[in-house]
Design a protein around this motif. Sequence first.
Motif: not given
Length: 304
Positions: A240-253
């Motif tokens: 749940a709520d596995a959101k990047p805290t900054h960009e760029p970022s890898l996705s959870l998937e």
Amino acid sequence: MKPYRLKRGDTIGIVAPAGPVDSDRLARATPFFEAMGLHVTYGATIDEWHGYLEGTDDQRVADIHHMISDTSVRAIMFARGGYGSARLADKIDYELISRHPKIIWGYSDITYMHTAIRQWTGLTTFHGPMPASDVADEAFDPLSARMFRQLFAPETLHYTEDVSPLTVLAPGEADGALVGGNVSVLASTLGTDYDIDTNGKLLLLEDIGEAPYRIDSMLNQLRLAGKLDAAAGIIVGDFADAKPTHEPSLSLEQVLADHLSDLPCPVMAGFKIGHCFPHFSVPLGARAFLSTTRKRLTIEPGVQ
């Protein structure tokens, strides 16, 4: 070792081994258990606050020991997670639990308790929604509520895509004892006397509020410790709520694929097990069978 089932008229004890409890939320959850024909009693420190903890370590462990030794209490429900369970691991009387095996239910930070109790006593425990954090939530749904029925009679659980869509990350079939839970807590057991044993097990992974890079770090730690390769299969629950805290970022998937898709065991994702609704409750330590071909997880009963 499986605990004895509940019956109507039994008493359950609610204690908080981790964070402090919102008494109003706990009060809203109590009628749910009473509607199942259960009586509810509370730990002595249920209203205590000690910073980010529900009372001191000594108070919290005394509550747990009291509920375990009290023969009128047939099950222990942990009120909520947060943080603090690990502080009690070396203070718990595991011989006492072995002498009085009973239902123990919770998740999230309670993963540390599940792991320690199972590996030091062999007792099956339950990963499921907790009174103050979930049962009291307006989003608490009928399926999550029905999962408590497994405490009243031995019930084989079947998870299929009737519950949620499932994604195969690595194909295959495997069986073994179901273990695991919250990833950040599992990583914190490494190198301790309560180090998670995944050898030949089906490993459940879930978490909340962790950015992809944090999940990456924790999965990498489990990988380097040999915990992923040792597993017979991996069940990816809700992140749940596995959101990047900054960009760029890898996705959870992408993170999950990097660490799990090349393993020599079946891996399947999409299970609604964790900080989510519905919350599919499971007995940890019970034998389970995972098939990516049939997209099915079957789990043996957790009570006798």
